[in-house]
Write an enzyme that holds these catalytic residues in place. Structure first.
Site, short mmCIF file in Angstrom:
data_model
loop_
_atom_site.label_atom_id
_atom_site.label_comp_id
_atom_site.label_asym_id
_atom_site.label_seq_id
_atom_site.Cartn_x
_atom_site.Cartn_y
_atom_site.Cartn_z
CB CYS A 60 -0.88 0.07 1.24
SG CYS A 60 -1.96 -1.29 1.41
CG ASP A 68 2.07 5.20 3.84
OD1 ASP A 68 3.09 5.90 3.84
OD2 ASP A 68 1.04 5.48 3.23
CB CYS A 91 5.64 10.01 2.28
SG CYS A 91 4.15 10.22 3.25
CB CYS A 99 0.40 9.82 7.06
SG CYS A 99 0.87 9.59 5.35
#
Lengths: 166, 390
Positions: A33, A35, A58, A102
Site C-alpha cells: 500500500c 506505508d 513518506c 498517515c
C-alpha cells in the site's frame, strides 16, 4: 507544502528504532500500500515507559510516527489509547489533505501495540469502549405463512410455495 | 547552500541568450502579427523565421510546424485533432501504456466519445514490441501514438520500426518527443513519423511554448478555434516572445547537441556506476542501453521516494520520483506498474535527468549525499533487511 513541525520531526525523528523484547508490537499498513508502520512499547506500572517505531513511508508518515511516539511516551495506557489521528495531525501543525491518512496510521499502530500488550497480559483486549457484538449475517428468510426456513436468495417459499417478503 | 539541479525533465533554466533574444518582443516589437502595417507584418516575418529554426532542429519543413502553448497542447492537438479529422475513416486509436498524461488522457477523452483505444503493453524495459503493434492494428485504426522516449525510465522506443508498420497501412503515426528533442538527434524523416510533439521546457526555452510537427498533407482539426493564426490550425494571437525564445533555443540546440549528448551521457554513466557501487539493492529502471543519455532512474528497496527527495532537498539536491506518496492521487506511477515493478519497490523510485550545465563535481556530490540519505531512511524502515531486492 509541509509545516515546519513536520519537517523538524522528519529530519530528526524522535524514538526511531526497535525495542528488543518489547511488551507490545503493533504493525499497520503494508509495503504494497505504500506505508507501513511498526510501533514497539515497553510498559511499566500501566505506563508507557518506552515507545519506538519503524516506518516505511513518506515525509508525513515518518513525522507522524515521531510525534505519536513522543506524545505517547510516559502516558498511561488509557491516555495513550485516546491519542487520535486528529491530535497527531494538530501536534504537527497540520498535514496536507492527501496526507491525513498517515496520521491515522500512526494512531492505529500505537493502539495496536497496546492491544497486543493487553492481549498478552489479560488474554483479551481491555478496550476503553466495549466492543459491539457483531451480528451474524442473515443467511435465511423465514416464511411468514408456514415458518419454514428458506435461503436468503429465494423468492418463493420452498415449503408452501407462497411469495417471500425479504 | 550548494544547489545541484538534476530534474531537467521537469524544467530547464532559460539560457541568457534566449532571454536576450526574447526581450525586444515584449515592448519594442509588441505589434500583433496579424495586423497589416509594418509593426505587425515584421513580427509575422519574425515568427516565420523561428518556424524555420524549429523545423531545422527536427529535419522538417517550416510549414509543417505549429506553435502551441506546451508539449501537452501539442499532444492534445495531435491525438484529438487527428482523431476528429478522421472520424469518418475509423474510430480506433492505439497508444502505449506508458504515454505521458497528455496523450493518455486525450485518448481517454476520445474513448468517452465513441472512439476505441488500445493500450499497448510494454516489456520490462518499457519497450513497445513492433509485432504487438502490428497485431493490434485494425481497418478502423486512424492514429497510433508511441512516445519517442519515456521521461520516467528513459527508454527510447523503436520509432522507425513502429512507424513503418503504420505507413504500410496508411495510418498516421504520432510521437511525443518532448523528452528527446534537445537531448538526442531527432529527425522526422528518419523516424518516419507523421506528427511529433516537442516542448520548450526541455530545450532551455521558456515554459508555455511548444510545437507540433505535422506532415504537410495531414488533416488536423483545430482545438482552439479562432483566427487564421498557424494557418487556421490554432487560433489566438501568437505568443511572440516565447516563439522567439523557442527559435533561439532550437538554434542553440542544433549547434550544441553532439557535445551535450556526450557530456550528459558520460555524467550519467558515472552516476549510475557510483550508485550501484555505493548502494545495495537498487534496481536500475528502463533499458540499460536504449535510453536517453542524461537519464538515470532507479527503484531503491525499502524506502519511499518522497521522503528521499526531501532529504536530498535538504542537501540542495533536486531530483524526481514516481512514488505513489509523491503524487496527489496517491497512485503508483503507471509507467512503473507497466514495466512490472512491484508496488513496494516502485515506492522507492528516484529519477535524475541531466543537462549540459551539470558537472562531474555535482555527480560526485550526489554520490556522497545519496547513500547517506538512503541509509538513514533504511535505518528506520521496518521492511529493510527483511527481504531481498528484485
Amino acid at each position: 507544502m509541509y509545516s515546519e513541525k513536520v519537517i523538524e520531526h522528519f529530519s530528526n525523528p524522535k524514538n526511531a528504532g526497535v525495542i528488543e523484547n518489547a511488551d507490545g508490537i503493533g504493525e499497520v499498513g503494508n509495503p504494497v500500500c505504500g506505508d507501513m508502520m511498526a510501533f514497539y512499547i515497553k510498559v511499566k506500572n500501566d505506563k508507557l515507559a518506552d515507545v519506538k517505531f519503524k516506518t516505511f513511508g513518506c515525509v508525513a508518515a515518518i513525522a507522524v510516527s515521531s510525534i505519536v511516539s513522543e506524545m505517547a511516551k510516559g502516558k498511561t495506557l488509557k491516555e495513550a489509547k485516546s491519542i487520535t489521528k486528529k491530535a497527531a495531525a494538530e501536534a504537527l501543525d497540520g498535514l496536507p489533505r492527501e496526507k491525513m491518512h498517515c496520521s491515522n496510521l500512526g494512531a492505529k499502530a500505537l493502539a495496536e501495540a497496546i492491544k497486543d500488550y493487553e492481549e498478552k497480559k489479560y488474554g483479551k483486549p481491555k478496550s476503553a469502549t466495549p466492543q459491539k457484538k457483531r451480528k451474524k449475517p442473515k443467511r435465511h428468510i423465514t416464511c411468514s405463512h408456514c415458518d419454514a426456513q428458506n435461503p436468503i436468495t429465494a423468492n418463493f417459499c420452498m415449503s408452501c410455495g407462497k411469495e417471500l417478503n425479504a | 547552500m550548494r544547489r545541484v539541479y538534476m530534474d531537467h525533465a521537469a524544467a530547464t533554466p532559460v539560457r541568457r541568450e534566449v532571454i536576450e533574444a526574447m526581450l525586444p518582443y515584449f515592448d519594442e516589437h509588441f505589434g500583433n502579427p496579424s495586423t497589416i502595417y509594418d509593426m505587425g507584418s515584421k513580427i509575422k516575418q519574425v515568427i516565420e523565421e523561428q518556424r524555420v529554426k524549429v523545423a531545422k532542429l527536427i529535419g522538417a519543413k517550416a510549414e509543417e510546424i505549429i506553435f502551441t502553448s506546451s508539449g501537452a497542447e501539442a499532444n492534445n492537438l495531435a491525438i484529438k485533432g487527428s482523431a476528429l479529422a478522421k472520424q469518418k475513416k475509423g474510430n480506433h486509436i492505439i497508444i502505449s501504456a506508458i504515454e505521458h498524461h497528455s496523450v493518455l488522457n486525450s485518448a481517454r477523452f476520445l474513448e468517452r466519445m465513441d472512439f476505441e483505444v488500445t493500450f499497448l503493453s510494454v516489456d520490462e524495459y518499457g519497450l513497445v514490441d513492433p509485432e504487438r503493434l502490428a497485431s493490434a492494428m485494425r481497418p478502423e485504426t486512424i492514429i497510433v501514438s508511441i512516445m519517442h522516449a519515456n521521461n520516467e525510465i528513459g527508454t527510447i522506443e523503436p520509432i522507425t520500426e513502429l512507424s513503418a508498420i503504420c505507413r504500410e497501412r496508411e495510418v498516421s503515426f504520432h510521437t511525443d518527443a518532448v523528452a528527446t528533442v534537445g537531448n538526442i538527434p531527432v529527425d522526422v524523416n528518419g523516424l518516419g513519423v507523421d506528427l511529433l510533439s516537442l516542448s520548450g521546457v526541455s530545450l532551455g526555452a521558456p515554459k508555455g511554448i511548444g510545437a507540433l510537427y505535422f506532415r504537410d498533407n495531414l488533416r488536423l482539426m483545430p482545438l482552439i478555434h479562432g483566427g487564421i493564426q498557424e494557418r487556421g490550425r490554432r487560433g489566438g494571437t501568437e505568443n511572440v516572445p516565447a516563439i522567439v525564445g523557442l527559435g533561439r533555443a532550437a538554434e542553440i540546440a542544433v549547434k550544441e547537441l553532439p557535445d551535450k549528448t556526450n557530456h550528459i551521457g558520460e555524467l550519467r554513466d558515472l552516476l549510475v556506476a557510483g550508485i550501484h557501487e555505493r548502494i545495495e539493492q537498487v534496481k536500475y529502471t528502463g533499458h540499460p542501453d536504449k535510453r536517453l543519455p542524461g537519464h538515470a532512474s532507479f527503484c531503491i528497496q525499502a524506502i519511499e521516494g518522497e521522503a528521499l527527495l526531501f532529504m536530498l532537498n535538504q542537501e540542495g539536491i533536486y531530483a524526481n520520483t514516481g512514488s505513489a506518496c509523491a503524487s496527489k492521487a496517491l497512485k503508483t506511477s503507471p509507467v512503473l506498474v507497466a514495466i512490472g515493478i512491484p508496488p513496494d519497490l516502485a515506492q522507492g523510485s528516484i529519477v535524475f535527468t541531466l543537462n549540459s550545465s551539470n558537472t562531474r563535481e555535482e555527480v560526485e556530490y550526489v554520490l556522497e549525499k545519496l547513500p547517506f540519505a538512503v541509509e538513514r531512511l533504511r535505518s528506520f524502515s521496518p521492511i529493510w533487511g527483511k527481504k531481498t531486492a528484485a
